[in-house]
Motif scaffolding. Structure first.
Motif, short mmCIF file in Angstrom:
data_model
loop_
_atom_site.label_atom_id
_atom_site.label_comp_id
_atom_site.label_asym_id
_atom_site.label_seq_id
_atom_site.Cartn_x
_atom_site.Cartn_y
_atom_site.Cartn_z
N UNK A 364 -12.44 14.07 -24.10
CA UNK A 364 -11.65 13.20 -24.98
C UNK A 364 -12.48 12.00 -25.43
N UNK A 365 -13.26 11.45 -24.53
CA UNK A 365 -14.08 10.30 -24.94
C UNK A 365 -15.14 10.73 -25.93
N UNK A 366 -15.67 11.94 -25.77
CA UNK A 366 -16.62 12.45 -26.75
C UNK A 366 -15.95 12.62 -28.11
N UNK A 367 -14.72 13.12 -28.12
CA UNK A 367 -13.98 13.27 -29.38
C UNK A 367 -13.70 11.91 -30.01
N UNK A 368 -13.45 10.93 -29.18
CA UNK A 368 -13.22 9.57 -29.71
C UNK A 368 -14.46 9.07 -30.44
N UNK A 369 -15.61 9.28 -29.86
CA UNK A 369 -16.83 8.82 -30.49
C UNK A 369 -17.11 9.62 -31.77
N UNK A 370 -16.77 10.90 -31.76
CA UNK A 370 -16.96 11.69 -32.98
C UNK A 370 -16.04 11.22 -34.09
N UNK A 371 -14.82 10.82 -33.75
CA UNK A 371 -13.91 10.28 -34.76
C UNK A 371 -14.46 8.98 -35.35
N UNK A 714 1.60 19.81 -22.39
CA UNK A 714 1.96 20.17 -23.76
C UNK A 714 1.73 19.01 -24.71
N UNK A 715 2.05 17.79 -24.28
CA UNK A 715 1.80 16.62 -25.13
C UNK A 715 0.32 16.38 -25.33
N UNK A 716 -0.48 16.58 -24.27
CA UNK A 716 -1.93 16.46 -24.41
C UNK A 716 -2.45 17.48 -25.42
N UNK A 717 -1.94 18.70 -25.38
CA UNK A 717 -2.38 19.75 -26.30
C UNK A 717 -2.01 19.39 -27.74
N UNK A 718 -0.80 18.88 -27.95
CA UNK A 718 -0.41 18.48 -29.31
C UNK A 718 -1.31 17.37 -29.84
N UNK A 719 -1.64 16.40 -28.98
CA UNK A 719 -2.54 15.34 -29.40
C UNK A 719 -3.92 15.86 -29.76
N UNK A 720 -4.43 16.84 -28.97
CA UNK A 720 -5.74 17.41 -29.27
C UNK A 720 -5.72 18.18 -30.59
N UNK A 721 -4.60 18.83 -30.90
CA UNK A 721 -4.51 19.55 -32.17
C UNK A 721 -4.60 18.58 -33.34
N UNK A 722 -3.99 17.40 -33.21
CA UNK A 722 -4.10 16.41 -34.28
C UNK A 722 -5.54 15.93 -34.42
N UNK A 723 -6.21 15.73 -33.30
CA UNK A 723 -7.62 15.32 -33.34
C UNK A 723 -8.46 16.41 -34.00
#
Length: 753
Positions: A364-371, A714-723
């Protein structure tokens, strides 16, 4: 409703605490002082079995009198004297007999001792259409049994021919009354006293076995048993146990039972007879206390439950909830605008826990930096350390460290000493009573067949066929009746097809088997058909009656007697209370050895014996006894074998082992169920999400993340789909020739700074 991380963890803790409470309740409820409950229960069942034997004897005698009367072929010239002689000839059990006019009560003929008829309303007794139940009467200070049967004779055309003919009516009806002593009472088991009591508590008969004295009548047990029997309701089993006085280190235990049918109205219900059995047993002075063990075991499990709950709370629940908040913050930052979204993405994602949660946090932190455009896709190592599946296994192993000793090691009953000697003696006594009950059934079958054989002599074939048909209808225990000639061939048969495979013409009469193989053992009674001088020879010389094995099997089961088998002289099963194959061996080798120990010297019947055997299902209380020492079955060498699991008896040591094992099994089952639940709803989804989020952080923008459950994961998965969707838009923009730019909110925030 069952999703999320909280329910399985909370259920694990609560249910383990419940198991701990049940452990205390179950083990503290075992009492070992004084006389064990198993001894009292055994005495109650011995009294009930003895009462059944007495009831069977009374009902059999009443049925014999009725059948003899029903089979009598009266004519218009029959006189009371000849009728009475024909109905009661050959019966030594009759003390007295009388024939009365059913309408007037006039005495027509007598024989033997005077029949006590005082208080018997003959007209009222003979009226009706049902069977007349026997009565218990007093004569000269002695109690007698009276058996009744109606005798119907055809009407006469000339009333002057018979002065006993009824004045008004078309037929004559007489009442046969026979007087007999009470059926013989037997005491089973060394040191036991058996008594038959009437409704007032008066002792009618006493039997003593071994070194015992009839002290029950002087200790108030007979009065207590009578009061208990009179106060019992019809919906009870009409039996119970009593404790008598203590003498030194021994105490009297007693059992009582009504001589009445417990399955419905019977012929003995109105007699008021009660059987009382008693004997002295040693009092247990060393009582085992399981309270301390119960508290220690329950306390250990409670500590394990709390520790596991805390470990799962801090290592799984709390990190997962923090990850849930971090994923939501990252999704808001990826899809939102303005300073708030910029603030969400500027904050690093904390890494909590270990295993899958730590992997997801780093991705998740890696995805944050990519965003933010600070870095590109990042590859994660394929080799990973232990995860939450290993944690679930460790938790299960911790509970198993408590459960496995409870199941296999602690409170194990010693097979040699767990069963008290009185309980073992009771099993042997009940086995002897079972042999008596089976012998009663077989002897009655032989007696009935002998009566039928006697009525065949000198009669025509049609008349013999009618006699056999009537006998088959009157005696339900027979499946087939047939006559053999001197060569062993069947000359006349009624009923089912014979099962016999052995062709022989025996001498005399008795009980035998007529096959040695097949699906059904063929047990048969046989009797000789005598020849009559001056008449045509009989169609056969021997009458055989094959006994339905189902009728014999139905006499075997008794409460808490266990499995019952009847074996032949080669220890093969002929009948059983449980499923069996014909002529198979006994199910345990210990039972076969036990049967062989009952055999005495050559030519002797042997004696009953008992032992405790260790089987695959635990200790078993077993006994064996020869079927008969005299009578038609004595020379066959048959035995009756019983086996009752010790777990079915209220033996303290066995109860403690059983409940300890149950607590261990419950604890292990609860842990497996709750941790399996945790694995299904948390661990396995976390492993799947960890793989997906690492692939997403490594540059996979095509795999759509579908939330499976409506919970934290499930909420974590939905958040990852938005990312994923936001990163996919950035990649498409980069491939179209435009510079990859972070979200507008981030650019504005950067310019302002």
């Amino acid at each position: 409703m069952l999703g999320g991380v909280r329910p399985p963890i909370a259920s694990l803790v609560v249910l383990l605490l419940v198991v701990a409470a049940l452990t205390v309740i179950g083990l503290e409820g075992i009492h070992t002082g004084g006389v064990p409950q198993a001894v009292l229960d055994g005495e109650q069942r011995i009294a009930a079995d003895t009462a059944v034997s007495m009831r069977t004897a009374i009902e059999a005698e009443a049925g014999t009198v009725r059948r003899k009367t029903h089979a009598y072929q009266a004519t218009s010239t029959s006189t009371p004297t000849t009728t009475l002689k024909a109905l009661t000839s050959g019966r030594k059990a009759f003390l007295g007999r009388a024939l009365l006019d059913a309408r007037t009560g006039k005495l027509l003929a007598t024989g033997g001792r005077t029949v006590p008829l005082a208080g018997v309303d003959v007209a009222r007794t003979a009226s009706g259409h049902g069977e007349i139940p026997p009565r218990l009467v007093t004569s000269g200070g002695t109690r007698h049994m009276l058996y009744f049967a109606r005798v119907t004779l055809p009407a006469q055309d000339d009333p002057d021919q018979d002065q006993y003919q009824a004045q008004n009516g078309t037929e004559r009806q007489w009442l046969l009354v026979v007087s007999e002593a009470l059926p013989a009472l037997a005491a089973y088991g060394d040191g036991r006293t058996a008594q038959a009591l009437d409704a007032s508590g008066t002792v009618l008969a006493t039997a003593v076995r071994g070194k015992a004295s009839p002290a029950a009548a002087h200790s108030g047990l007979s009065a207590a048993a009578t009061r208990a029997a009179n106060g019992s309701r019809s919906d009870t089993d009409a039996s119970g146990s009593l404790l008598g006085a203590a003498t030194g280190s021994r105490r009297t235990v007693a059992g009582w039972a009504q001589v009445a049918s417990t399955t419905g109205p019977g012929t003995t219900d109105d007699l008021g007879l009660v059987v009382l059995t008693s004997r002295t047993v040693p009092v247990t002075t060393t009582a085992a206390d399981y309270s301390r063990f119960a508290l220690e075991a329950a306390g250990a499990l409670a500590v394990v439950a709390l520790l596991l709950g805390l470990a799962l709370y801090f290592s799984v629940q709390q990190p997962l909830l923090r990850l849930y908040l971090s994923a939501g913050r990252l999704a808001r930052g990826a899809t939102g605008d303005g300073p708030a979204a910029s603030e969400e993405l500027s904050r690093p994602v904390p890494v909590h826990g270990f295993g899958e949660l730590a992997r997801i946090g780093r991705a998740l932190d890696s995805l944050r930096r990519q965003l933010l455009g600070e870095s590109g896709p990042q590859e994660f190592p394929a080799r990973r350390g232990p995860g939450y599946r290993a944690l679930a296994v460790v938790c299960l192993v911790v509970v198993a460290c408590w459960s496995v000793p409870m199941v296999f090691l602690l409170n194990r009953a010693d097979t040699a000493t767990a069963v008290p000697a009185p309980v073992l003696a009771d099993q042997q006594a009940r086995t002897e009573i079972a042999t008596h009950r089976i012998r009663q059934s077989l002897d009655q079958s032989y007696t009935d067949l002998s009566d039928a054989a006697a009525s065949l002599a000198g009669r025509s074939r049609d008349a013999q066929t009618e006699v056999l048909r009537q006998s088959l209808a009157d005696h339900r225990q027979y499946r087939s009746l047939y006559l053999l000639d001197r060569s062993g061939g069947i000359t006349l048969r009624v009923g089912g097809t014979p099962l016999r495979t052995l062709v022989h013409v025996p001498r005399g009469g008795g009980i035998t088997t007529v096959n040695t193989s097949g699906r059904i053992p063929a047990i048969a009674a046989y009797a000789q058909v005598r020849a009559v001088k001056g008449k045509a020879p009989a169609a056969g010389v021997v009458l055989f009656g094959e006994i339905d094995v189902k009728a014999l099997n139905s006499t075997l089961p008794r409460p808490k007697l266990g499995s019952v088998w009847v074996t032949d002289g080669h220890d093969r099963v002929l009948a059983a209370s449980v499923g069996y194959r014909a002529f198979q061996s006994l199910p345990e080798s210990g039972l076969t050895r036990l049967v062989r120990t009952t055999q005495g010297a050559p030519g002797t019947p042997g004696t009953a014996t008992s032992a405790v055997h260790d089987t695959s299902s635990g200790p078993s209380v077993d006994a064996a006894a020869p079927l008969a020492q005299s009578g038609p079955t004595a020379r066959l060498g048959w035995h009756v074998v019983t086996a009752e699991p010790a777990a079915a008896l209220q033996i303290p040591a066995v109860q403690a082992e059983q409940r300890t094992m149950l607590a261990g099994i419950l604890g292990l089952a609860v842990a497996a169920a709750c941790l399996g639940w945790l694995h299904v709803v948390v661990v396995r989804p976390l492993r799947a999400v960890a793989v997906l989020v690492e692939r997403l952080a490594g540059g996979d923008r095509r795999t759509v993340l579908h939330p499976v459950n409506h919970d934290e994961i499930g909420s974590v998965t939905r958040g990852l789909e938005l990312v994923r969707q936001t990163l996919a838009e950035q990649d498409r923009a980069a491939r179209s020739g435009h510079a990859a730019a972070p979200p507008r909110s981030l650019r504005e925030n950067t310019l302002q700074r």
